[in-house]
Design a protein around this motif. Structure first.
Motif, PDB file in Angstrom:
ATOM      1  N   ASN A  91       8.535  16.813  65.440  1.00  0.00           N
ATOM      2  CA  ASN A  91       7.964  18.157  65.562  1.00  0.00           C
ATOM      3  C   ASN A  91       8.786  19.120  64.711  1.00  0.00           C
ATOM      4  OD1 ASN A  91      10.092  19.548  67.308  1.00  0.00           O
ATOM      5  ND2 ASN A  91       9.552  17.806  68.611  1.00  0.00           N
ATOM      6  N   LYS A 122       5.374   9.033  65.795  1.00  0.00           N
ATOM      7  CA  LYS A 122       4.461  10.046  65.250  1.00  0.00           C
ATOM      8  C   LYS A 122       5.124  10.874  64.162  1.00  0.00           C
ATOM      9  CE  LYS A 122       1.791  10.154  69.502  1.00  0.00           C
ATOM     10  NZ  LYS A 122       1.227  10.958  70.609  1.00  0.00           N
ATOM     11  N   THR A 123       5.893  10.183  63.338  1.00  0.00           N
ATOM     12  CA  THR A 123       6.530  10.856  62.220  1.00  0.00           C
ATOM     13  C   THR A 123       6.235  10.085  60.944  1.00  0.00           C
ATOM     14  OG1 THR A 123       8.602  11.830  61.450  1.00  0.00           O
ATOM     15  CG2 THR A 123       8.736   9.623  62.408  1.00  0.00           C
ATOM     16  N   ALA A 126       2.590   9.019  59.652  1.00  0.00           N
ATOM     17  CA  ALA A 126       1.696   9.432  60.741  1.00  0.00           C
ATOM     18  C   ALA A 126       1.356  10.915  60.663  1.00  0.00           C
ATOM     19  CB  ALA A 126       2.329   9.106  62.097  1.00  0.00           C
ATOM     20  N   LEU A 127       2.211  11.709  60.044  1.00  0.00           N
ATOM     21  CA  LEU A 127       1.945  13.141  59.923  1.00  0.00           C
ATOM     22  C   LEU A 127       0.714  13.424  59.065  1.00  0.00           C
ATOM     23  CD1 LEU A 127       5.581  14.463  59.386  1.00  0.00           C
ATOM     24  CD2 LEU A 127       4.190  14.680  61.461  1.00  0.00           C
ATOM     25  N   SER A 129      -2.028  12.072  59.304  1.00  0.00           N
ATOM     26  CA  SER A 129      -3.188  12.020  60.194  1.00  0.00           C
ATOM     27  C   SER A 129      -3.099  13.062  61.300  1.00  0.00           C
ATOM     28  CB  SER A 129      -3.314  10.621  60.821  1.00  0.00           C
ATOM     29  OG  SER A 129      -3.432   9.631  59.831  1.00  0.00           O
ATOM     30  N   ASN A 130      -2.057  13.874  61.281  1.00  0.00           N
ATOM     31  CA  ASN A 130      -1.858  14.886  62.319  1.00  0.00           C
ATOM     32  C   ASN A 130      -1.472  16.199  61.654  1.00  0.00           C
ATOM     33  OD1 ASN A 130      -1.221  16.429  64.543  1.00  0.00           O
ATOM     34  ND2 ASN A 130      -0.056  14.809  65.579  1.00  0.00           N
ATOM     35  N   THR A 131      -2.462  16.866  61.105  1.00  0.00           N
ATOM     36  CA  THR A 131      -2.180  18.095  60.361  1.00  0.00           C
ATOM     37  C   THR A 131      -1.707  19.229  61.263  1.00  0.00           C
ATOM     38  OG1 THR A 131      -4.541  18.650  60.441  1.00  0.00           O
ATOM     39  CG2 THR A 131      -3.716  17.553  58.452  1.00  0.00           C
ATOM     40  N   LYS A 132      -1.954  19.131  62.573  1.00  0.00           N
ATOM     41  CA  LYS A 132      -1.444  20.166  63.480  1.00  0.00           C
ATOM     42  C   LYS A 132       0.085  20.154  63.465  1.00  0.00           C
ATOM     43  CE  LYS A 132      -1.175  23.160  66.916  1.00  0.00           C
ATOM     44  NZ  LYS A 132       0.291  23.215  67.087  1.00  0.00           N
ATOM     45  N   VAL A 133       0.675  18.977  63.649  1.00  0.00           N
ATOM     46  CA  VAL A 133       2.132  18.882  63.652  1.00  0.00           C
ATOM     47  C   VAL A 133       2.685  19.138  62.256  1.00  0.00           C
ATOM     48  CG1 VAL A 133       4.112  17.364  64.054  1.00  0.00           C
ATOM     49  CG2 VAL A 133       2.174  17.337  65.630  1.00  0.00           C
TER      50      VAL A 133
END
Length: 244
Positions: A91, A122-123, A126-127, A129-133
């Motif tokens: 994060n 989730k780093t 993987a980021l 695929s997770n544009t929020k983080v």
């Protein structure tokens, strides 16, 4: 710029210092694990996959980086290049640990590593695929760090539109886009996707992947990269011939 790319567990001050005399303009330290989830993932990388990792505790990373950078600068005081630090985090919060390190020029967000423990944390890759983080990280560092910002991405990740991710990153005040132009199943870079990225973005692109020779270096430049980075070839100890 000629760039030494990050290699986890390898790129400390002692390893990197010699490249100040080999035509390198930007040295990347790391990657480093910035928080508990990524630190645990790093330990799992070691135990399960026999990968090198830095054991640096997140709480000591600022002091350790200062020592690494002192080793580089003291080895060759005439070298006026930049120091980048490649950082893994789950994060946005840990990045502030390095805001007071005045000897760091560039913070590089690692949206690149693909080892299973990193993806589970989730780093790294993987980021993408997770544009929020990823967006929270970009907002944090571009607003508060006072440093130049780089993002290292991997191309051709399943389920990820690379050009959409580039457009998303460009919506923040990012200085460098470090592109590992991975070409799945091929021992060589995907120059086509690199060319498309460079044609789409106004960010300074650092081309990366399988740069082992001067011909590889020139091909990166010919496909639009403004800078080129070398990673595994540096393990042989001499990369000056690649840039010359």
């Amino acid at each position: 710029m000629n760039v030494l790319s990050a290699m986890a567990g390898i790129n400390d001050g002692e390893f990197c210092k010699k490249f100040t005399k080999q035509g390198v303009d930007l040295i990347t330290l790391g990657g480093f694990n910035m928080d508990v989830p990524t630190f645990k993932a790093g330990l799992e990388n070691i135990s399960k996959y026999d990968r090198k990792e830095f054991f640096t505790c997140p709480h000591h990373i600022s002091e350790d980086l200062t020592e690494f950078i002192d080793v580089i600068r003291n080895y060759n005081p005439q070298w006026k290049g930049k120091i980048s630090v490649n950082l893994r985090a789950a994060n946005h919060e840990p990045f502030s640990l390095l805001y007071n390190n005045e000897n760091i020029d560039i913070l590089e967000i690692n949206a690149h590593c693909r080892q299973a423990p990193m993806l589970e944390a989730k780093t790294g890759q993987a980021l993408l695929s997770n544009t929020k983080v990823l967006g929270d990280m970009l907002e944090e560092v571009t607003t508060n760090s006072g440093k130049e910002i780089s993002v290292k991405i991997r191309t051709n990740v399943e389920g990820v539109d690379t050009l959409e991710i580039v457009e998303f990153i460009e919506s923040y005040n990012v200085d460098y886009l470090h592109v590992d132009a991975m070409n799945p199943g091929v021992d060589g870079a995907d120059y086509d996707i690199l060319n498309k990225i460079c044609g789409k973005t106004g960010i300074h692109v650092i081309g990366n992947n399988s740069v082992r020779s001067h011909e590889d270096y020139l091909k990166m430049l010919d496909n639009g990269a403004e800078s080129v980075s070398v990673a595994r070839a540096a393990l042989e100890g001499d990369i000056d011939h690649i840039f010359m």
